[in-house]
Write a protein that holds these residues in place. Structure first.
Motif, PDB file in Angstrom:
ATOM      1  N   GLU B  95       0.834  -1.208   0.000  1.00 19.04           N
ATOM      2  CA  GLU B  95       0.000   0.000   0.000  1.00 19.04           C
ATOM      3  C   GLU B  95       0.869   1.259   0.000  1.00 19.04           C
ATOM      4  OE1 GLU B  95      -3.244   0.918  -0.075  1.00 19.04           O
ATOM      5  OE2 GLU B  95      -4.034  -1.099  -0.363  1.00 19.04           O
ATOM      6  N   GLY B 101       2.660  -4.218  -6.589  1.00 17.40           N
ATOM      7  CA  GLY B 101       1.530  -5.133  -6.563  1.00 17.40           C
ATOM      8  C   GLY B 101       0.603  -4.883  -5.389  1.00 17.40           C
ATOM      9  N   ALA B 102      -0.256  -5.860  -5.120  1.00 22.33           N
ATOM     10  CA  ALA B 102      -1.239  -5.740  -4.040  1.00 22.33           C
ATOM     11  C   ALA B 102      -1.612  -7.137  -3.566  1.00 22.33           C
ATOM     12  CB  ALA B 102      -2.483  -5.003  -4.531  1.00 22.33           C
ATOM     13  N   VAL B 104      -4.865  -9.269  -2.428  1.00 25.49           N
ATOM     14  CA  VAL B 104      -6.332  -9.239  -2.479  1.00 25.49           C
ATOM     15  C   VAL B 104      -6.894 -10.456  -1.746  1.00 25.49           C
ATOM     16  CG1 VAL B 104      -6.337  -7.911  -4.620  1.00 25.49           C
ATOM     17  CG2 VAL B 104      -6.411 -10.418  -4.726  1.00 25.49           C
ATOM     18  N   LYS B 105      -8.218 -10.469  -1.615  1.00 16.19           N
ATOM     19  CA  LYS B 105      -8.873 -11.547  -0.862  1.00 16.19           C
ATOM     20  C   LYS B 105      -8.536 -12.902  -1.476  1.00 16.19           C
ATOM     21  CE  LYS B 105     -12.779  -8.874   0.894  1.00 16.19           C
ATOM     22  NZ  LYS B 105     -12.977  -7.705   0.004  1.00 16.19           N
ATOM     23  N   VAL B 149      -1.232 -10.070  -6.352  1.00 13.67           N
ATOM     24  CA  VAL B 149      -1.456  -9.721  -7.754  1.00 13.67           C
ATOM     25  C   VAL B 149      -0.530  -8.573  -8.147  1.00 13.67           C
ATOM     26  CG1 VAL B 149      -3.897 -10.408  -7.850  1.00 13.67           C
ATOM     27  CG2 VAL B 149      -3.321  -8.067  -7.221  1.00 13.67           C
TER      28      VAL B 149
END
Lengths: 90, 226
Positions: B95, B101-102, B104-105, B149
């Motif tokens: 963040e 990237g990130a 996610v759930k 991701v």
């Protein structure tokens, strides 16, 4: 002036949306066989003080881009409208 | 004098004491740093531990990235200082833009809490230095948003540069390319979803996290000596 803002945040196309997929899988059991392409998102509402609607939109978009949405995975859409003056009748 | 490791605590962090204990066991002097503290001069390495920083509101890590400590942490990282993000700490680092990237759930909206086999696929980071690539470790995962991701170009760049440092042997969460941990171009900032501090003693099921923690302590000691 005070403006009401609403920011809708959605996962970008191509990012897996397990929440939307889970909802969609449950729908036939509720009789919604005709519903497709469910995407889950979230919306934020807030008020913003600005000189005009463009200014309010810019601030709301800035907040959306810096905090409410992560541009790596999410898109956001901003709506603003002027609120009735304080003390006005509804 | 041993390397000094700062373990950052946000409101909602909950793995800080385990992390301090595990790093002490790995040979460092570790202490807590409150998230409003901007003076990090006394530390040779910084760790963002697991938990739910700022309640994970908006997204995991989204609000933590604005905590005052993060500006100082970014400068520490830019100067080559070793920085490790574990689980929620990894989410904070993505963040904050310190890692690409990130997270996610998880696939299937499944919360995972189980031992996971991970493979060290690169030794080009402060967490995996001098660990033979191909080494498999058993380290617990415990998360809801751990599916990594990023865009295809970033993935290609990271693969080419040996920046994917840890992969799951069996993918528990739908993570892209089985990614469990990545590092920055310089190798000094690392994020991983598994919890090495929870695998620091055979008494709790596995001591496989210790080589990772020791590598981090060695990197911190090099900063200390400089």
């Amino acid at each position: 002036m005070r403006y009401a803002a609403r920011v809708e945040v959605r996962l970008r196309p191509g990012i897996a949306d397990p929440e939307g997929a889970t909802i969609e899988r449950a729908l036939p059991a509720l009789g919604f066989d005709d519903v497709r392409e469910v995407r889950a998102g979230r919306s934020f509402r807030f008020e913003v003080d600005a000189d005009d609607e463009d200014g309010a939109r810019r601030r709301a978009e800035e907040l959306a881009h810096r905090l409410l949405a992560n541009p790596v995975i999410e898109d956001s859409e901003v709506e603003v409208h002027q609120m009735a003056p304080a003390g006005g009748s509804r | 004098m041993s390397a000094r490791i700062g373990v950052v605590v946000f409101p909602g962090t909950n793995c800080e004491h385990d992390t301090v204990l595990a790093f002490e066991r790995a040979g460092a002097a570790a202490s807590l740093v409150w998230h409003t503290d901007e003076r990090l001069e006394g530390f040779d390495a910084l760790v963002l531990p697991g938990g739910f920083a700022h309640g994970d509101y908006v997204r995991p890590g989204a609000i933590a990235r604005f905590s005052p400590v993060m500006g100082a942490l970014a400068r520490f990282a830019a100067g080559g200082g070793p920085v490790l993000g574990i689980c929620n700490g990894f989410q904070v680092l993505t963040e904050a833009g310190l890692l690409p990237g990130a997270l996610v759930k998880n696939r299937g909206l499944r919360f995972v809490c189980a031992p996971a086999r991970v493979r060290v696929d690169s030794d080009r980071s402060v967490l995996t230095a001098r660990i033979e690539p191909g080494t498999e470790l058993e380290i617990p995962v415990n998360h809801f948003s751990g599916s990594y991701v990023c865009d295809t170009r970033t993935l290609a760049e990271m693969r080419d540069a040996g920046r994917v440092v840890l992969r799951y042997v069996e993918n528990p969460n739908g993570s892209l390319d089985d990614i469990a941990g990545i590092t920055s171009p310089e190798g000094n900032v690392v994020g991983l979803m598994p919890h090495p501090e929870r695998a620091s003693d055979a008494l709790v099921g596995s001591a496989d996290g210790l080589p990772l923690l020791r590598a981090m302590v060695t990197a911190a000691a090099a900063v200390h000596a400089a």
